[in-house]
Scaffold this active site. Structure first.
Site, short mmCIF file in Angstrom:
data_model
loop_
_atom_site.label_atom_id
_atom_site.label_comp_id
_atom_site.label_asym_id
_atom_site.label_seq_id
_atom_site.Cartn_x
_atom_site.Cartn_y
_atom_site.Cartn_z
N HIS A 59 0.85 -1.21 0.00
CA HIS A 59 0.00 0.00 0.00
C HIS A 59 0.89 1.26 0.00
CE1 HIS A 59 -3.46 2.50 1.65
NE2 HIS A 59 -2.40 3.23 1.99
N GLU A 60 1.87 1.28 0.90
CA GLU A 60 2.76 2.45 1.00
C GLU A 60 3.59 2.60 -0.27
OE1 GLU A 60 2.41 4.64 3.28
OE2 GLU A 60 1.00 3.41 4.41
N HIS A 63 1.80 4.58 -2.83
CA HIS A 63 1.99 6.04 -2.68
C HIS A 63 3.35 6.46 -3.21
CE1 HIS A 63 -1.60 6.53 -0.32
NE2 HIS A 63 -1.18 5.78 0.68
N ASP A 162 -5.29 8.97 3.92
CA ASP A 162 -5.42 9.06 2.46
C ASP A 162 -6.72 9.77 2.04
OD1 ASP A 162 -3.08 7.70 2.40
OD2 ASP A 162 -3.99 5.75 1.99
#
Ligand code: ZN
Length: 273
Positions: A59-60, A63, A162
């Site tokens: 997930h990170e 980004h 987010d």
């Protein structure tokens, strides 16, 4: 971050594990063991939590790699018990770019959920036809839910989570950046209070997330305000123009007087100009 160890390097970004994470691992292992006094249960619990945080890293990375497209580097990714933090060297100021960077994390979870479902559905269909046992099927379906939950939870508009960044970006397309940040931060702090209240009765992790959101919202709103307040001031207005010098014959006390009187800490020693 202090008290962190590097555990991996993915796509050129160092991934760190914070010391407090070990407390989470110990707690998960112990609580699973104590339920039925089974080491197998403890191992299952640890495998699940490790996979969960593997998904958090992905997930990170979502980004980080989206930010890289806009030339923004990521210093590191740190895993804390409440989740992962990717330290981008800055957030894009163009709202459209911030929107993409903020959505990239939850998008990874949506894609993972779809991929896992694609693995699960044929297996479940097969099981319905015959008596095929699916090893780890339960584990996979839990991971689908983990990804759905991560996507949904992160999209709650609690700035600087987010969803809050998505909200700020959408607002900033219609109004001034500072105003958009103020509104997003205020909504974020309101939601932090809700997290805190729910956390008291339900899940103590939410209290930590509430604190993180509350302080993060206040910090970012303050930074944006300061940046905009100072943004238009040219350097010649804030530079030191009254620069003191000393001569070799001055007593040290003269330097001390200058230090006490102003901001200057260093003094050129000048002879005959
Ligand atoms: Zn995220």
């Amino acid at each position: 971050m202090k008290w962190s160890w590097r555990i991996a390097r993915v796509a050129g970004i160092d991934v760190y594990l914070h010391a407090t994470f070990l407390i989470l691992l110990a707690w998960v292992g112990l609580s699973h063991y104590l339920a039925r006094h089974s080491l197998g249960d403890a191992a299952d619990g640890l495998l699940f939590i490790s996979t969960l945080f593997g998904i958090v890293v992905l997930h990170e990375l979502g980004h980080a790699l989206a930010a890289r497209r806009y030339g923004i580097r990521t210093r590191d990714i740190t895993l804390l018990p409440i989740g992962g933090v990717a330290r981008l060297e800055r957030m894009p100021e163009d709202p459209r770019q911030e929107l993409v960077v903020a959505l990239a994390g939850p998008a990874v979870n949506v894609v993972l959920a779809i991929l896992l479902l694609a693995l699960l559905v044929p297996a479940t269909a097969l099981r319905n036809f015959g008596d095929v046992q699916l090893v780890g099927g339960h584990f996979l379906s839990k991971l689908v839910w983990v990804n759905v939950a991560l996507a949904v939870f992160n999209l709650i508009p609690a700035f600087p989570m987010d969803g809050g960044r998505v909200l700020r970006a959408l607002l900033a397309m219609r109004m001034e950046y500072v105003r958009a940040t103020e509104i997003a931060a205020r909504i974020g702090q309101g939601l932090a209070l809700v997290f805190g209240a729910v956390g008291l009765f339900w899940n103590p992790f939410l209290i930590f997330i509430a604190l993180f959101v509350w302080m993060g919202a206040a910090g970012e709103a303050g930074m944006v305000q300061m940046k905009s307040a100072l943004g238009g001031i040219p350097i010649r207005q804030v530079m030191i123009t009254d620069y003191q010098t000393l001569s070799p014959h001055d007593p040290v006390s003269r330097a001390v007087e200058h230090i006490m009187a102003g901001f200057q800490q260093d003094f050129p020693v000048v002879t005959n100009g």
